[in-house]
Design a protein around this motif. Structure first.
Motif, mmCIF file in Angstrom:
data_model
loop_
_atom_site.group_PDB
_atom_site.id
_atom_site.type_symbol
_atom_site.label_atom_id
_atom_site.label_comp_id
_atom_site.label_asym_id
_atom_site.label_seq_id
_atom_site.Cartn_x
_atom_site.Cartn_y
_atom_site.Cartn_z
ATOM 1 N N LEU C 39 14.064 3.094 12.269
ATOM 2 C CA LEU C 39 13.537 2.868 10.851
ATOM 3 C C LEU C 39 14.067 1.767 10.229
ATOM 4 O O LEU C 39 15.269 1.732 10.329
ATOM 5 N N ARG C 40 13.409 0.972 9.811
ATOM 6 C CA ARG C 40 14.127 -0.139 8.856
ATOM 7 C C ARG C 40 13.892 0.291 7.373
ATOM 8 O O ARG C 40 12.552 0.267 7.009
ATOM 9 N N THR C 41 14.816 0.899 6.600
ATOM 10 C CA THR C 41 14.396 1.446 5.420
ATOM 11 C C THR C 41 15.153 0.572 4.227
ATOM 12 O O THR C 41 16.121 0.017 4.438
ATOM 13 N N ASP C 42 14.310 0.573 2.952
ATOM 14 C CA ASP C 42 14.975 0.507 1.834
ATOM 15 C C ASP C 42 14.755 1.461 0.787
ATOM 16 O O ASP C 42 13.929 1.666 0.320
ATOM 17 N N GLY C 43 15.996 1.968 0.821
ATOM 18 C CA GLY C 43 16.003 3.372 0.042
ATOM 19 C C GLY C 43 15.099 4.453 0.899
ATOM 20 O O GLY C 43 15.279 4.335 2.006
ATOM 21 N N GLU C 44 14.185 5.028 0.159
ATOM 22 C CA GLU C 44 13.507 6.054 0.824
ATOM 23 C C GLU C 44 12.096 5.055 1.664
ATOM 24 O O GLU C 44 11.460 5.829 2.002
ATOM 25 N N ILE C 45 12.069 4.037 1.385
ATOM 26 C CA ILE C 45 10.631 3.396 1.694
ATOM 27 C C ILE C 45 10.913 2.741 3.146
ATOM 28 O O ILE C 45 12.011 2.024 3.365
ATOM 29 N N VAL C 46 10.224 3.062 4.222
ATOM 30 C CA VAL C 46 10.312 2.606 5.548
ATOM 31 C C VAL C 46 9.430 1.411 5.621
ATOM 32 O O VAL C 46 8.134 1.575 5.475
ATOM 33 N N SER C 47 10.135 0.203 5.815
ATOM 34 C CA SER C 47 9.122 -1.006 5.882
ATOM 35 C C SER C 47 8.845 -1.217 7.487
ATOM 36 O O SER C 47 8.034 -2.015 7.734
ATOM 37 N N GLU C 48 9.398 -0.262 8.491
ATOM 38 C CA GLU C 48 9.179 -0.742 9.684
ATOM 39 C C GLU C 48 9.546 0.546 10.555
ATOM 40 O O GLU C 48 10.752 0.870 10.455
ATOM 41 N N ALA C 49 8.959 0.871 11.358
ATOM 42 C CA ALA C 49 9.210 2.299 12.356
ATOM 43 C C ALA C 49 8.705 1.816 13.726
ATOM 44 O O ALA C 49 7.642 1.488 14.055
ATOM 45 N N THR C 50 9.747 1.349 14.535
ATOM 46 C CA THR C 50 9.611 1.076 15.815
ATOM 47 C C THR C 50 9.820 2.117 16.871
ATOM 48 O O THR C 50 11.185 2.469 16.886
ATOM 49 N N VAL C 372 0.604 3.544 17.883
ATOM 50 C CA VAL C 372 -0.153 3.013 16.682
ATOM 51 C C VAL C 372 0.826 3.215 15.533
ATOM 52 O O VAL C 372 0.728 2.975 14.517
ATOM 53 N N THR C 373 1.780 4.192 15.940
ATOM 54 C CA THR C 373 2.929 4.570 14.861
ATOM 55 C C THR C 373 3.406 3.205 13.878
ATOM 56 O O THR C 373 3.604 3.503 12.906
ATOM 57 N N TYR C 374 3.791 2.214 14.854
ATOM 58 C CA TYR C 374 4.301 0.950 13.972
ATOM 59 C C TYR C 374 3.518 0.604 12.880
ATOM 60 O O TYR C 374 3.935 0.278 11.497
ATOM 61 N N ASP C 375 2.194 0.508 13.135
ATOM 62 C CA ASP C 375 1.075 0.010 12.024
ATOM 63 C C ASP C 375 1.056 1.202 11.122
ATOM 64 O O ASP C 375 0.951 0.823 9.688
ATOM 65 N N LEU C 376 0.983 2.504 11.431
ATOM 66 C CA LEU C 376 0.810 3.546 10.398
ATOM 67 C C LEU C 376 1.995 3.716 9.514
ATOM 68 O O LEU C 376 1.641 4.206 8.299
ATOM 69 N N CYS C 377 3.266 3.503 9.967
ATOM 70 C CA CYS C 377 4.323 3.744 9.151
ATOM 71 C C CYS C 377 4.872 2.804 8.428
ATOM 72 O O CYS C 377 5.821 2.788 7.563
ATOM 73 N N ARG C 378 4.026 1.668 8.385
ATOM 74 C CA ARG C 378 4.471 0.528 7.470
ATOM 75 C C ARG C 378 4.364 0.744 5.921
ATOM 76 O O ARG C 378 3.306 1.027 5.629
ATOM 77 N N GLY C 379 5.445 0.823 5.381
ATOM 78 C CA GLY C 379 5.432 1.101 3.824
ATOM 79 C C GLY C 379 5.515 2.454 3.645
ATOM 80 O O GLY C 379 5.068 2.744 2.199
ATOM 81 N N CYS C 380 5.478 3.512 4.160
ATOM 82 C CA CYS C 380 5.549 4.882 3.908
ATOM 83 C C CYS C 380 6.999 5.232 3.619
ATOM 84 O O CYS C 380 7.772 4.438 3.677
ATOM 85 N N LEU C 381 7.111 6.402 3.233
ATOM 86 C CA LEU C 381 8.236 7.160 2.868
ATOM 87 C C LEU C 381 9.011 7.825 3.902
ATOM 88 O O LEU C 381 7.997 8.044 5.076
ATOM 89 N N ILE C 382 10.159 7.972 4.225
ATOM 90 C CA ILE C 382 10.843 8.538 5.206
ATOM 91 C C ILE C 382 10.133 9.848 5.489
ATOM 92 O O ILE C 382 9.977 10.068 6.814
ATOM 93 N N ALA C 383 9.928 10.487 4.386
ATOM 94 C CA ALA C 383 9.471 11.939 4.674
ATOM 95 C C ALA C 383 7.923 12.054 5.286
ATOM 96 O O ALA C 383 7.560 12.968 6.032
#
Lengths: 410, 176, 401
Positions: C39-50, C372-383
């Motif tokens: 996860l590439r995170t900015d605080g709680e926000i995930v910008s990228e999940a590979t 499809v995870t990479y696309d779905l998780c863009r910009g979501c929260l860690i939770a």
């Protein structure tokens, strides 16, 4: 106690002994409480989940399961990650535990049974409980793990926000009672259950639920257990902890659960005063005999602990039923719902007390100690309670076998 | 549209790119030259009456018999097939495309055969091609991120090749 | 965030923050095995999940090239270990397609019965584990309690509780034991009210809805583009179920069975079951819909099992004779996809005329669903990451094979 000891010992020694006795007593309460509540949690969660929970250790109900686990934890290696900030990592659990432990000092367990009779006890407990967050933050920061850091950040954001509605909620009973002295607040709710502040007016009833929500959030219980959200943050702030230090976090968690439940019991549920004025029926509370007073307090203690345990059990029930909220939803719950509702309840309670100073049920205000709000010394209190009791129409009445039966179910 | 009509139509459109057609097989298949694959796939996906919008699977098959005695009787020339199983969710039809490749490009061992990547047409091809590259050793040109996917990145060899030999040791772990 | 420090506005108005790379897995409570998400995170926000996969790779396909098809059946069990029967069925059908085997009527109903039972078991785990991902523990155990009963039934059938190897090329390894059908019906009767409990605890739970509705929205186009299948595809509103739309060899297994594909059409799910209403906040293709499709498929599978029980008990004769262990395979190749609980499981078999296939390939549904995870998780929260990954209901054994 110190005054009593002074008859036999030098003053400084007397105070020291008294302090030690109190401290040890509270420590026993905290440690024993944790043991029992962890066992209870496992048993309750087991029953909720169609399991049996612990069944082996210590007989039929697995009474000693927690003790066995505690022994196991003591034997475990005290791991410390290489990247951890060593000193902070080591002291963090104790900071947490101390915060919740200190809160017990001002917590009355029965009429006058309190380690230090503070006249700002409510304020003291709320303030001290707020310190627990420092332990968690230290742990998260010092662990040197990103997951821990996430947990700590969440905890900081969450607890600090929830202090606001929690504070407002706590102020409402204080406002009605006119004192921050928990002993006095408890005494004011003596008698029947409708003297409890919960039923004082509709606003206190609402405020209680907000208080309970905020209390759950501020002690990090599900659905607000974001700081240790195991499906997201592995174990959150205590990811890197093991063995005794980890169990100390648990002790802190459970003892603060008890503190907030006990505080709820005193502020809203009459503390050691039962739903029925049994001690009055038995003539124990009003008797001049110190032994009778002692017995009354013992019954009150059981009553009080029952309420606290009920509160904790309720928290467990919630924990094993609901999914966890997300961090933004936690904050929204606090800022959008809890704070406005608490503020509304506060305003409503102010107006209500102004319009109906005697509370919702006016005919029974005999039980409410009204004439002496500013009680500074215990002697004045007991005098007040006896004087109030002597005028009561129900005093000494019906202290027969019938009332005895009620004791069992109290 | 019967199989023959369909093939005629494709042949008219793509001519030489379609080399072999087997309509008698259990799953009728069309063999495509690697050069013509991309255009054909795009056509198959976008044509309104075809709409093969789902790429089910990309499989690499290594036609090779390591045992020289058996190789004579194997009945095939050593080669690698990349098989594309397509289906249309709109028309509920399926199609099999095959691309025949040499086992090694220019017959130089270690030089992976090349086929154009279809990941620009179906996103799912991304991972499937990575897997085929990883296990079968087919290089998909123009793939955005052609890395090993199942094996570790420093793994040597392509496990599903018939002449693959398990390494004796990998980072101190015994292999055989 | 990659901020440019020489831009004075940023310095002035924004606190400079750094992105953090966090490793979720492979040892993480909510990654369903050994999935690793970076996860590439900015605080709680995930910008990228590979997603990084392969930790459970056993190269089952290579093993398949060295065993006869019937010998490979146990390995298919270990792919999607939560739906072993469906895996067995998929591979058996692929081999039967290559060998052009026809099965007796009784075997057909037996297979439907067993496969749908396994679908219930698998969806129960998917549902329970999803609750776990969202932080509620009890539904997980309620789900496992019911699944355990299915496993008990399976144990009576084939002796195994997880890796069955029961359905095999040419039929099944044994007939159902006497009295089993009655037990199965009794189980279905008692499962029915339990489903309502699940709906109360999860589907309609306010917190659950808030955690899943509108999260991880997967459009129908993207779902097809990424090759998502099964409940993930149908949760996006694509009306496609291989049991109805698949190859003839597979659909004829379900000939005469009454069932409706669980998918939202014109804002409604099929009305043949009682079901809780769709919350207003739910968007087609979000986590809630994927979960919901699974819940309704449990009901659908229960219906199918009941029908299969009736049909099976009316059939007389043979339940199918398994082929010889070293049966020669005809030359050629065959690809067969079946509707497994997690999506379309494809098996591809290439034979050169021997008894051992030249190539055994498994196209796994979770593999495509996970991509499809990479696309779905863009910009979501860690939770949301566990919520999204959990809603895809992946099994690592199937992804890594």
């Amino acid at each position: 106690m110190a005054e009593y000891l002074q008859q036999y010992l030098p003053q400084s020694l007397a105070y020291l002994t008294a302090a030690l006795v109190h401290a040890v007593l509270i420590l026993v309460v905290v440690a024993l409480g944790t043991l029992i509540f962890i066992w209870l949690e496992r048993k309750v969660s087991g029953r909720i989940q169609d399991r049996l929970g612990p069944t082996r250790v210590g007989g039929k109900f697995g009474w000693l399961q927690t003790l066995a686990d505690g022994l196991k934890l003591i034997t475990k290696e005290d791991l410390r990650p290489a990247s951890a900030d060593s000193m902070l990592f080591l002291i963090a659990p104790y900071v947490s535990l101390c915060a919740s432990y200190v809160a017990y000092i001002a917590l009355p367990f029965a009429d006058g049974w309190v380690a230090i009779h503070l006249n700002v006890a409510v304020f003291f407990i709320v303030a001290v409980l707020g310190l627990e967050v420092f332990g968690v933050m230290l742990a998260g920061y010092a662990s040197g793990s990103k997951w821990s850091l996430f947990g700590a950040m969440r905890e900081a954001a969450q607890v600090v926000s929830y202090e606001v509605p929690l504070g407002i909620c706590v102020v409402v009973p204080v406002l009605i009672a006119g004192t921050m002295d928990l002993v006095a607040i408890g005494q004011m709710q003596a008698g029947w259950f409708f003297n409890w502040f919960l039923f004082h007016d509709p606003f206190t009833f609402i405020v209680f639920w907000v208080y309970f929500t905020c209390a759950t959030a501020s002690v990090n219980r599900a659905p607000f257990d974001l700081a240790e959200a195991e499906s997201e943050l592995v174990a959150g702030f205590h990811t890197e902890y093991s063995g005794v230090r980890w169990s100390i976090f648990f002790m802190a968690e459970y003892s603060s659960m008890v503190v907030v439940s006990a505080l709820a019991a005193i502020l809203f549920f009459g503390g050691w005063n039962g739903p029925l004025p049994i001690t009055h029926w038995l003539g124990l509370a009003d008797s001049a005999n110190p032994l009778a007073h002692y017995v009354a307090n013992l019954l009150g203690l059981i009553n009080f602990l029952g309420k606290a345990i009920a509160g904790v059990t309720f928290m467990m029930w919630v924990r094993w039923t609901l999914p966890r909220l997300r961090i933004d939803q936690v904050m929204a719950t606090c800022l959008k719902y809890c704070t406005p509702i608490a503020a509304f309840g506060f305003a409503g309670a102010v107006i209500w007390t102004f319009l109906f100073p005697g509370g919702l049920v006016i005919p029974n205000k005999d039980w409410v100690v009204q004439e002496e709000y500013q009680l500074d010394e215990p002697q004045a209190q007991s005098a007040a309670s006896t004087s109030a009791a002597s005028t009561s129409p129900l005093a000494h009445a019906d202290s027969g076998l019938h009332a005895e039966e009620h004791h069992g179910t109290d | 549209m019967s199989g023959h009509e369909f093939v005629d139509r494709l042949k008219k459109q793509f001519g030489d790119a379609i080399t072999t057609v087997n309509l008698e097989a259990i799953d009728p298949w069309i063999e495509v030259k690697p050069e013509g694959l991309l255009a054909l796939c795009r056509y198959l996906r976008d044509e309104p009456d075809l709409r093969f919008n789902m790429l089910n699977c990309i499989s690499g098959v290594d036609y090779f018999e390591p045992d020289e005695k058996k190789a004579a009787k194997a009945g095939f020339e050593p080669h690698i097939e990349v098989v594309y199983h397509l289906s249309s969710i709109v028309h509920k039809t399926t199609l099999v495309l095959k691309v025949m490749l040499p086992r090694w490009k220019d017959d130089q061992p270690g030089n992976l055969p090349e086929v154009p990547s279809v990941s620009s047409i179906w996103s799912t091809a991304d991972w499937h091609e990575r897997e085929t590259f990883d296990l079968m050793g087919v290089h998909f040109s123009d793939h955005p991120d052609l890395r090993r996917i199942l094996c570790p990145e420093d793994w040597v060899g392509h496990a599903l090749r018939k002449d693959y030999e398990m390494p004796l040791e990998y980072h101190g772990i015994r292999g055989r | 965030m990659a901020t440019q420090t020489d831009d004075p506005r940023i310095i002035e108005f924004d606190v400079r923050t750094d992105e953090m790379l966090v490793n979720m897995g492979p040892q993480h409570p909510s990654t369903h095995g050994v999935l690793r998400l970076v996860l590439r995170t900015d605080g709680e926000i995930v910008s990228e999940a590979t997603p990084h996969i392969g930790y459970l790779h056993r190269c089952a396909e290579k093993i398949g090239e060295n065993l006869t098809p019937r010998q490979w059946i146990p390995y298919t069990d270990r792919m999607d270990y939560l739906a072993g029967m469906n895996m067995n069925l998929g591979w058996s059908l692929a081999v039967e397609k290559l060998m052009n085997l026809e099965l007796p009527e009784k075997a057909r109903h037996l297979r439907v019965l067993i496969a749908e039972m396994n679908r219930i078991a698998s969806h129960l785990v998917g549902m329970g584990a999803y609750g776990l991902d969202l932080g509620t523990f009890s539904p997980f155990l309620y789900a496992f309690r019911e699944r355990e009963k299915i496993l008990d039934l399976f144990e009576e059938v084939c002796g195994a509780r997880l890796t069955y190897s029961y359905i095999t090329v040419g039929g099944a390894t044994a007939d159902l034991p006497p009295g089993w059908l009655q037990k199965c019906e009794a189980f279905l009767d008692q499962l029915r009210p339990v489903i309502d409990e699940y709906h109360a605890l999860l589907t309609t739970n306010a917190i659950f809805v808030r955690r899943t509705a509108g999260i991880g929205v997967l459009s129908a186009e993207k779902a097809i583009d990424y090759g998502c299948t099964g409940p993930v595809l149908r949760g996006s509103g694509v009306d496609y179920d291989l049991r109805r739309d698949g190859e003839q060899r597979y659909t004829e297994m379900y000939d005469g069975y009454a069932f409706e594909v669980i998918v939202e059409r014109d804002g409604h799910y099929p009305k043949d079951h009682d079901y809780p209403p769709v919350p207003k906040t739910a968007v087609l293709g979000d986590c809630w819909h994927r979960f919901y499709v699974r819940m309704l498929e449990v009901m659908q599978a229960m219906d199918l099992v009941r029908q299969a029980i009736d049909r099976y008990s009316m059939c007389s004769g043979d339940w199918g004779t398994p082929v010889k262990l070293t049966e020669k395979l005809p030359k050629g190749d065959a690809y067969m996809e079946t509707e497994c609980p997690r999506g379309q499981m494809g098996f591809y078999i290439v034979s050169n005329g021997g008894s051992i296939p030249l190539r055994a390939r498994a196209r796994s549904s979770s593999f495509c669903n996970l991509s499809v995870t990479y696309d779905l998780c863009r910009g979501c929260l860690i939770a949301d990451v566990p919520a999204i990954v959990g809603s895809l209901d992946i099994v690592m054994g199937e992804i890594d094979r």
